[in-house]
Design a protein around this motif. Structure first.
Motif, PDB file in Angstrom:
ATOM      1  N   THR A  54       0.867  -1.184   0.000  1.00 57.60           N
ATOM      2  CA  THR A  54       0.000   0.000   0.000  1.00 57.60           C
ATOM      3  C   THR A  54       0.903   1.233   0.000  1.00 57.60           C
ATOM      4  O   THR A  54       1.730   1.391   0.894  1.00 57.60           O
ATOM      5  N   LYS A  55       0.733   2.082  -1.000  1.00 61.37           N
ATOM      6  CA  LYS A  55       1.683   3.187  -1.206  1.00 61.37           C
ATOM      7  C   LYS A  55       1.213   4.500  -0.592  1.00 61.37           C
ATOM      8  O   LYS A  55       0.015   4.778  -0.526  1.00 61.37           O
ATOM      9  N   LYS A  56       2.199   5.283  -0.192  1.00 57.40           N
ATOM     10  CA  LYS A  56       1.907   6.653   0.267  1.00 57.40           C
ATOM     11  C   LYS A  56       2.287   7.606  -0.864  1.00 57.40           C
ATOM     12  O   LYS A  56       3.455   7.718  -1.220  1.00 57.40           O
ATOM     13  N   GLY A  57       1.266   8.238  -1.440  1.00 56.47           N
ATOM     14  CA  GLY A  57       1.532   9.210  -2.501  1.00 56.47           C
ATOM     15  C   GLY A  57       1.451  10.610  -1.937  1.00 56.47           C
ATOM     16  O   GLY A  57       2.447  11.207  -1.535  1.00 56.47           O
ATOM     17  N   CYS A  58       0.228  11.140  -1.870  1.00 54.49           N
ATOM     18  CA  CYS A  58       0.030  12.513  -1.397  1.00 54.49           C
ATOM     19  C   CYS A  58      -0.128  12.592   0.123  1.00 54.49           C
ATOM     20  O   CYS A  58       0.157  13.605   0.731  1.00 54.49           O
ATOM     21  N   ASP A  59      -0.609  11.511   0.737  1.00 61.09           N
ATOM     22  CA  ASP A  59      -0.940  11.483   2.174  1.00 61.09           C
ATOM     23  C   ASP A  59      -2.050  12.482   2.514  1.00 61.09           C
ATOM     24  O   ASP A  59      -2.197  12.879   3.656  1.00 61.09           O
ATOM     25  N   HIS A  60      -2.813  12.902   1.513  1.00 62.21           N
ATOM     26  CA  HIS A  60      -3.889  13.881   1.723  1.00 62.21           C
ATOM     27  C   HIS A  60      -5.198  13.486   1.044  1.00 62.21           C
ATOM     28  O   HIS A  60      -6.035  14.344   0.774  1.00 62.21           O
ATOM     29  N   GLY A  61      -5.343  12.217   0.687  1.00 64.26           N
ATOM     30  CA  GLY A  61      -6.616  11.789   0.092  1.00 64.26           C
ATOM     31  C   GLY A  61      -6.836  12.241  -1.331  1.00 64.26           C
ATOM     32  O   GLY A  61      -7.978  12.282  -1.795  1.00 64.26           O
ATOM     33  N   GLN A  62      -5.758  12.513  -2.067  1.00 61.95           N
ATOM     34  CA  GLN A  62      -5.961  13.056  -3.407  1.00 61.95           C
ATOM     35  C   GLN A  62      -5.423  12.209  -4.542  1.00 61.95           C
ATOM     36  O   GLN A  62      -5.649  12.547  -5.704  1.00 61.95           O
ATOM     37  N   CYS A  63      -4.694  11.123  -4.234  1.00 57.89           N
ATOM     38  CA  CYS A  63      -4.077  10.375  -5.335  1.00 57.89           C
ATOM     39  C   CYS A  63      -4.562   8.929  -5.435  1.00 57.89           C
ATOM     40  O   CYS A  63      -4.426   8.306  -6.484  1.00 57.89           O
ATOM     41  N   GLY A  64      -5.081   8.371  -4.343  1.00 51.86           N
ATOM     42  CA  GLY A  64      -5.602   6.997  -4.380  1.00 51.86           C
ATOM     43  C   GLY A  64      -4.541   5.916  -4.257  1.00 51.86           C
ATOM     44  O   GLY A  64      -4.881   4.726  -4.257  1.00 51.86           O
ATOM     45  N   ALA A  65      -3.275   6.285  -4.133  1.00 48.23           N
ATOM     46  CA  ALA A  65      -2.209   5.274  -4.063  1.00 48.23           C
ATOM     47  C   ALA A  65      -2.356   4.373  -2.838  1.00 48.23           C
ATOM     48  O   ALA A  65      -1.858   3.250  -2.814  1.00 48.23           O
ATOM     49  N   CYS A  66      -3.046   4.872  -1.823  1.00 44.96           N
ATOM     50  CA  CYS A  66      -3.153   4.145  -0.541  1.00 44.96           C
ATOM     51  C   CYS A  66      -4.457   3.359  -0.422  1.00 44.96           C
ATOM     52  O   CYS A  66      -4.815   2.932   0.674  1.00 44.96           O
ATOM     53  N   THR A  67      -5.173   3.154  -1.544  1.00 50.21           N
ATOM     54  CA  THR A  67      -6.500   2.514  -1.473  1.00 50.21           C
ATOM     55  C   THR A  67      -6.418   1.074  -0.945  1.00 50.21           C
ATOM     56  O   THR A  67      -5.631   0.261  -1.436  1.00 50.21           O
ATOM     57  N   VAL A  96     -11.303   2.448   0.672  1.00 50.69           N
ATOM     58  CA  VAL A  96     -11.055   3.676   1.441  1.00 50.69           C
ATOM     59  C   VAL A  96      -9.635   4.136   1.164  1.00 50.69           C
ATOM     60  O   VAL A  96      -8.772   3.350   0.765  1.00 50.69           O
ATOM     61  N   ASN A  97      -9.419   5.432   1.374  1.00 51.69           N
ATOM     62  CA  ASN A  97      -8.056   5.958   1.345  1.00 51.69           C
ATOM     63  C   ASN A  97      -7.461   5.730   2.734  1.00 51.69           C
ATOM     64  O   ASN A  97      -7.902   6.335   3.716  1.00 51.69           O
ATOM     65  N   ALA A  98      -6.469   4.867   2.801  1.00 58.76           N
ATOM     66  CA  ALA A  98      -5.892   4.529   4.109  1.00 58.76           C
ATOM     67  C   ALA A  98      -5.221   5.734   4.762  1.00 58.76           C
ATOM     68  O   ALA A  98      -5.108   5.788   5.984  1.00 58.76           O
ATOM     69  N   CYS A  99      -4.813   6.715   3.963  1.00 56.80           N
ATOM     70  CA  CYS A  99      -4.146   7.896   4.544  1.00 56.80           C
ATOM     71  C   CYS A  99      -5.142   8.807   5.254  1.00 56.80           C
ATOM     72  O   CYS A  99      -4.750   9.648   6.049  1.00 56.80           O
ATOM     73  N   LEU A 100      -6.428   8.644   4.960  1.00 59.40           N
ATOM     74  CA  LEU A 100      -7.458   9.480   5.602  1.00 59.40           C
ATOM     75  C   LEU A 100      -8.233   8.702   6.664  1.00 59.40           C
ATOM     76  O   LEU A 100      -9.200   9.213   7.222  1.00 59.40           O
TER      77      LEU A 100
HETATM   78 FE1  FES Z   1      -2.755   9.860  -1.761  1.00 58.83          FE
HETATM   79 FE2  FES Z   1      -3.757   8.474   0.265  1.00 58.83          FE
HETATM   80  S1  FES Z   1      -1.703   8.698  -0.263  1.00 58.83           S
HETATM   81  S2  FES Z   1      -4.830   9.439  -1.329  1.00 58.83           S
END
Ligand code: FES
Ligand code: FES
Length: 210
Positions: free
Chosen positions: A90-103, A111-115
């Motif tokens: 599970t990747k950390k991209g933006c860490d702000h719920g905007q990229c979906g890398a953490c789905t 869900v976005n795991a970062c949120l």
């Molecule tokens: Fe980008 Fe979660 S890391 S939406």
């Protein structure tokens, strides 16, 4: 399975927690006038106490394995997965719920795991990209992504695949336009979008069990 000891404050009443807080505050105030050696000792004891104070129990099933954990309440599901459980798929991209890398999936929902605060998954079933395949057998969506070159650098791919599976389960993969709309929360900087849509379309049309 990780299982730490119970936190020291478990079962305490709010008033005893407040007393602890006031005690800690007065220790900090006393440190301001104490000699350096005393300050170091008090600071070390305080840090240990605060670490124990902040740990909360969490029981959650992750990829079919029940985990009994102790975590800080502020920890996100993404950091729990990556930093504590070393599930780095599970990747950390933006860490702000905007990229979906953490789905990831929580009780079958994407869900976005970062949120998502890890504590909110108490009693839930979490599935990450590591839990999608059945042993050596890849999930049909993973096979389709390979077949259609649905990635280049691969950084967004775990999140894309988790979202793609959810997209079909939700009934939102009936046309290429619908797939694009319901996959729009997953950003691919390499621009593999058309290949991703082809992969999802094939899995949907084949009626594969997702
Ligand atoms: Fe980008 Fe979660 S890391 S939406
Ligand atoms: Fe590189 Fe999507 S494959 S970001």
């Amino acid at each position: 399975m990780i299982d730490h000891e119970q936190p020291e404050n478990q079962g305490k009443t709010p008033s005893s927690s407040r007393r602890d807080f006031l005690k800690q505050s007065s220790v900090i105030a006393a440190m301001a006038v104490a000699p350096p050696a005393t300050v170091d000792a008090v600071e070390k004891g305080l840090k240990e106490k605060i670490v124990r104070f902040e740990q909360m129990p969490l029981q959650v099933e992750i990829n079919g394995t029940l985990q009994r954990l102790k975590i800080e309440p502020r920890v996100t599901l993404l950091d729990l997965l990556r930093e504590q459980l070393h599930l780095t798929g599970t990747k950390k991209g933006c860490d702000h719920g905007q990229c979906g890398a953490c789905t990831v999936h929580v009780d079958g929902q994407r869900v976005n795991a970062c949120l998502t605060l890890a504590m909110t998954t108490e009693g839930a079933k979490v599935t990450t990209i590591e839990g999608l395949a059945e042993g050596e057998k890849l999930h049909p969506m993973q096979e389709a992504f390979i077949k259609y070159d649905g990635f280049q650098c691969g950084y967004c791919t775990p999140g894309q695949i988790m979202s793609a599976v959810a997209c079909i389960r939700e009934g939102h993969a009936n046309t290429p336009d619908e797939i694009r709309e319901y996959m729009s929360g997953n950003i691919c900087r390499c621009g593999a979008y058309s290949n991703i849509v082809e992969a999802i379309t094939e899995v949907k049309q084949k009626g594969a069990k997702v």
